[in-house]
Motif scaffolding. Structure first.
Motif, PDB file in Angstrom:
ATOM      1  N   UNK A  81       0.837  -1.199   0.000  1.00 56.29           N
ATOM      2  CA  UNK A  81       0.000   0.000   0.000  1.00 56.29           C
ATOM      3  C   UNK A  81       0.867   1.243   0.000  1.00 56.29           C
ATOM      4  N   UNK A  82       0.465   2.259  -0.757  1.00 51.91           N
ATOM      5  CA  UNK A  82       1.243   3.496  -0.830  1.00 51.91           C
ATOM      6  C   UNK A  82       0.826   4.512   0.224  1.00 51.91           C
ATOM      7  N   UNK A  83      -0.363   4.373   0.828  1.00 50.98           N
ATOM      8  CA  UNK A  83      -0.817   5.273   1.886  1.00 50.98           C
ATOM      9  C   UNK A  83      -1.291   4.439   3.070  1.00 50.98           C
ATOM     10  N   UNK A  84      -1.108   5.008   4.270  1.00 51.41           N
ATOM     11  CA  UNK A  84      -1.602   4.317   5.455  1.00 51.41           C
ATOM     12  C   UNK A  84      -3.061   4.684   5.697  1.00 51.41           C
ATOM     13  N   UNK A  85      -3.594   4.253   6.842  1.00 50.47           N
ATOM     14  CA  UNK A  85      -5.023   4.468   7.111  1.00 50.47           C
ATOM     15  C   UNK A  85      -5.365   5.932   7.281  1.00 50.47           C
ATOM     16  N   UNK A  86      -4.401   6.756   7.654  1.00 48.75           N
ATOM     17  CA  UNK A  86      -4.656   8.193   7.816  1.00 48.75           C
ATOM     18  C   UNK A  86      -4.382   8.984   6.549  1.00 48.75           C
ATOM     19  N   UNK A  87      -4.007   8.315   5.454  1.00 47.27           N
ATOM     20  CA  UNK A  87      -3.757   9.016   4.197  1.00 47.27           C
ATOM     21  C   UNK A  87      -2.394   9.659   4.128  1.00 47.27           C
ATOM     22  N   UNK A  88      -1.382   9.089   4.770  1.00 46.54           N
ATOM     23  CA  UNK A  88      -0.035   9.646   4.744  1.00 46.54           C
ATOM     24  C   UNK A  88       0.939   8.604   4.230  1.00 46.54           C
ATOM     25  N   UNK A  89       2.095   9.059   3.762  1.00 46.73           N
ATOM     26  CA  UNK A  89       3.127   8.172   3.254  1.00 46.73           C
ATOM     27  C   UNK A  89       4.492   8.777   3.516  1.00 46.73           C
ATOM     28  N   UNK A  90       5.481   7.925   3.678  1.00 46.57           N
ATOM     29  CA  UNK A  90       6.873   8.357   3.812  1.00 46.57           C
ATOM     30  C   UNK A  90       7.708   7.868   2.641  1.00 46.57           C
ATOM     31  N   UNK A  91       7.049   7.350   1.630  1.00 40.60           N
ATOM     32  CA  UNK A  91       7.733   6.920   0.408  1.00 40.60           C
ATOM     33  C   UNK A  91       6.848   7.272  -0.780  1.00 40.60           C
ATOM     34  N   UNK A  92       7.288   8.207  -1.592  1.00 42.47           N
ATOM     35  CA  UNK A  92       6.556   8.607  -2.797  1.00 42.47           C
ATOM     36  C   UNK A  92       7.080   7.772  -3.955  1.00 42.47           C
ATOM     37  N   UNK A  93       6.229   6.938  -4.514  1.00 41.08           N
ATOM     38  CA  UNK A  93       6.625   5.991  -5.551  1.00 41.08           C
ATOM     39  C   UNK A  93       6.136   6.475  -6.909  1.00 41.08           C
ATOM     40  N   UNK A  94       7.065   6.767  -7.801  1.00 40.90           N
ATOM     41  CA  UNK A  94       6.744   7.166  -9.171  1.00 40.90           C
ATOM     42  C   UNK A  94       6.785   5.920 -10.047  1.00 40.90           C
ATOM     43  N   UNK A  95       5.660   5.607 -10.682  1.00 38.51           N
ATOM     44  CA  UNK A  95       5.519   4.411 -11.505  1.00 38.51           C
ATOM     45  C   UNK A  95       5.618   4.814 -12.972  1.00 38.51           C
ATOM     46  N   UNK A  96       6.657   4.348 -13.652  1.00 37.17           N
ATOM     47  CA  UNK A  96       6.864   4.618 -15.069  1.00 37.17           C
ATOM     48  C   UNK A  96       6.561   3.338 -15.822  1.00 37.17           C
ATOM     49  N   UNK A  97       5.456   3.317 -16.556  1.00 41.22           N
ATOM     50  CA  UNK A  97       4.943   2.105 -17.186  1.00 41.22           C
ATOM     51  C   UNK A  97       5.440   1.969 -18.610  1.00 41.22           C
ATOM     52  N   UNK A  98       5.784   0.742 -18.959  1.00 41.82           N
ATOM     53  CA  UNK A  98       6.171   0.426 -20.336  1.00 41.82           C
ATOM     54  C   UNK A  98       5.011  -0.315 -20.991  1.00 41.82           C
ATOM     55  N   UNK A  99       3.898   0.388 -21.189  1.00 36.07           N
ATOM     56  CA  UNK A  99       2.718  -0.197 -21.813  1.00 36.07           C
ATOM     57  C   UNK A  99       1.904   0.918 -22.427  1.00 36.07           C
TER      58      UNK A  99
END
Length: 641
Positions: A77-95
């Motif tokens: 999961x990219x966000x916790x139950x309170x809607x916060x994150x300490x890791x911003x994940x940029x997804x670059x798709x090859x499709x």
């Protein structure tokens, strides 16, 4: 002992000509990658396993175990139950038509911004050629901060392969961390050297570096409509001052020629000139004079080509719509240092609220939300509309407890808060979060009409009235009761269950179950298989169920919680009166309250008029109807005896 092989950074120029499976860089084993990086990327210690190798469903969510790597594809999961994150994940798709070269170029562009800002990050690559760039933060960032950044970056078209899905879905956003299995075989392999990747996890990005990164990323170019609304206001005319049109708009007004790359239709060009003239201090009379005296002959020609002899009426209509737009979107008059939007009072805000309410009805009839979710969404949005009506602004600033009261307390304040977050994160949303984290002050939302409903909203005469909240009597009933009761009150006479299901856009089984509950509360009644409002009013039902006492106790509890919050912020405690009355929502003024049908009108609606008490047969039929409704009496005939 063989020499230790070091991980090498991929050569971008060489990688463009080499297949993904032969990328010529090494990576640790999948179990080791999962052990080190899956807990660092996961926001709440939860993973979702894909049983069908395609979807990551909530039903297959479980706790994250760093020592046990799932054999199936798994995402965190990219966000916790309170809607916060300490890791911003940029997804670059090859499709979707994107080549691997495009992914590598976007990755290099993104990492250049991160390096210049001094951010800590690492990169991994999937067997299909896509890449993930993880930015680890010292301080958590909320969904309200990250999601707008992702949408803005995507709109700038600088990263065509950027998939914003994991960053704009607070409850469903997931991403595969390094070491996770891939649906095509293999796993997420590390691109960043292992020592540098471990350092990125431990030495995280500071708030200053993250702010520097946000300043480096490009902003999307404004649309022509936004430019026409806000750009002329940089030199807006003062009170009583009328400035000449700038050359671009003056050229359209005089010659009628416009740039088709900027304006796709003549309507857009006409509206741009009128909007610009209003921003420069021209009023309706002066614009009309310029058009019909020939000074703005080009603009007149554009109107005549479309409307002919109805040009004066069309021009006046455009001027009125532009004035309403300026009134309901007052941000062009706000200084950059302003802390909150202007109130936006006037007829423009009232018209906008009615159009917004019409768009909400279109969304409900168009099944924008599933049936179970739509009842709560409708109540929260109607509570926001009621708050906007009371303050006469399109920027209501009401706390979740006030909104819960506006929704009839059918939903508690925590559910209202969750619903607001989900609504603000939708694509093409009904509400925009304008300002948050204001201490003891509530968040500010803007009531926005989604683009998909703009063309279907009726004219002003056909618009519904502004919302008046939801009566608290519905807090003692099921959620669908409000919509069904409202549909029944709007119906002319009685209706069948099937008619109500179509009018309220509810499943027929839900209609039958809700009608049974309303019938038990004596709020509706059935005559010959057709339903109509009962003789018991909502106020009487609320009195019998002591809802007024419950609301009084609820307000007392809310006030205590409010004072505790003020004390936590270092503010002085405020004295509250011991005696007070609770203003009930959902009660419209007498002039706008729907009139109830008379007994004669109800009788005609179901096929008969008021019984004639002088005729024995009609008197007997009316008496039996009363006994059947009140006591459940059954007529015993000789056959049944």
């Amino acid at each position: 002992m063989p020499p230790r092989r070091e991980v090498r950074v991929i050569d971008y120029s060489h990688a463009l000509t080499v297949p993904t499976t032969d990328s010529d860089f090494d990576t640790p084993k999948a179990d080791l990658l999962w052990f080190h990086f899956a807990p660092a990327v996961a926001a709440c210690g939860r993973i979702r396993v894909s049983k069908n190798y395609r979807d990551y469903r909530r039903a297959f969510e479980r706790n994250l175990d760093p020592r046990q790597r799932p054999t199936e594809p798994a995402a965190v999961r990219t966000y916790d139950a309170t809607g916060e994150t300490r890791c911003v994940a940029f997804d670059l798709d090859c499709k979707k038509g994107a080549s691997r070269g495009a992914v590598l170029r976007d990755c290099e562009r993104l990492t250049n911004w991160l390096i210049e800002a001094g951010c800590s990050y690492l990169i991994d690559e999937s067997p299909s050629g896509g890449r993930h760039v993880y930015v680890f933060l010292e301080q958590p960032r909320s969904f309200a901060d990250v999601a707008p950044m992702a949408k803005s970056l995507k709109s700038s078209s600088q990263l065509p392969t950027f998939d914003i899905g994991p960053l704009v879905n607070m409850s469903e956003g997931c991403i595969r961390p390094p070491g996770a299995a891939h649906r095509t075989g293999g796993h997420q392999r590390l691109v960043t050297p292992l020592p540098a990747a471990l350092s990125a996890v431990t030495r995280r990005t500071s708030p200053a570096s993250w702010s520097a990164f946000l300043a480096l990323i490009p902003q999307p170019a404004p649309s022509p409509q936004v430019t026409d609304l806000y750009l002329p206001a940089r030199e807006a005319a003062g009170a009583g001052q009328r400035l000449p049109l700038t050359p671009d708009y003056a050229g359209i007004a005089v010659t009628g020629h416009y740039d088709t790359r900027r304006y796709e239709t003549p309507s857009q060009a006409r509206g741009a000139v009128v909007m610009h003239a209003l921003c420069r201090g021209w009023d309706a009379d002066s614009i009309t004079e310029q058009v019909f005296t020939g000074r703005w002959g080009g603009l007149a020609a554009l109107y005549e080509a479309k409307y002919g002899k109805y040009t004066p009426k069309a021009l006046l209509g455009d001027i009125q719509r532009c004035l309403a737009k300026l009134d309901e979107s007052p941000a062009h008059r706000i200084h950059t240092s302003a802390t909150r939007p202007r109130r936006g009072e006037g007829s423009g805000s009232r018209l906008h609220l009615r159009r917004w309410t019409a768009a909400l009805q279109l969304a409900l009839t168009g099944d924008r939300w599933n049936s179970a979710r739509s009842y709560g969404v409708e109540m929260v949005l109607l509570a926001l509309g009621d708050a906007a009506r009371r303050t006469q602004t399109i920027y209501p600033a009401f706390g979740v407890r006030h909104l819960s009261m506006g929704a009839g307390t059918v939903l508690d304040h925590s559910t209202v808060a969750k619903t607001l977050k989900l609504l603000a994160s939708e694509d093409d949303p009904f509400i925009l979060l304008v300002e948050s984290d204001r201490g003891v002050d509530p968040d500010i939302y803007e009531l926005r009409i989604p683009d998909r409903y703009l063309n279907d909203i009726p004219e002003e005469a056909g618009l519904p009235p502004a919302p008046y909240g939801i009566h608290p009597a519905f807090s003692a009933l099921c959620k669908p009761a409000y919509r069904l009761y409202t549909a029944l009150s709007r119906a002319a006479g009685s209706s069948t269950a099937a008619d109500l299901a179509r009018a309220a856009h509810m499943p027929i089984r839900t209609v039958h179950a809700t009608l049974y509950e309303l019938h038990q509360a004596k709020l509706v009644r059935c005559r010959d298989g057709r339903w109509l409002l009962g003789r018991r009013t909502l106020a009487r039902f609320a009195h019998l169920n002591k809802i007024g006492t419950r609301l009084h106790d609820l307000v007392l509890r809310w006030r205590r919680e409010r004072e505790m919050l003020r004390i936590a912020h270092g503010l002085p405690e405020r004295r509250q009166p011991n005696r007070f009355t609770v203003a009930w929502p959902g009660v419209a003024p007498p002039a706008q309250a729907p009139s109830r049908p008379t007994r004669e009108e109800e009788g005609r609606a179901i096929g008969g008029g008021r019984p004639n008490w002088l005729v024995p047969d009609e008197l007997e039929a009316a008496a039996m109807e009363t006994l059947r409704e009140s006591l459940g009496a059954v007529l015993i005939t000789e056959e049944t005896a």
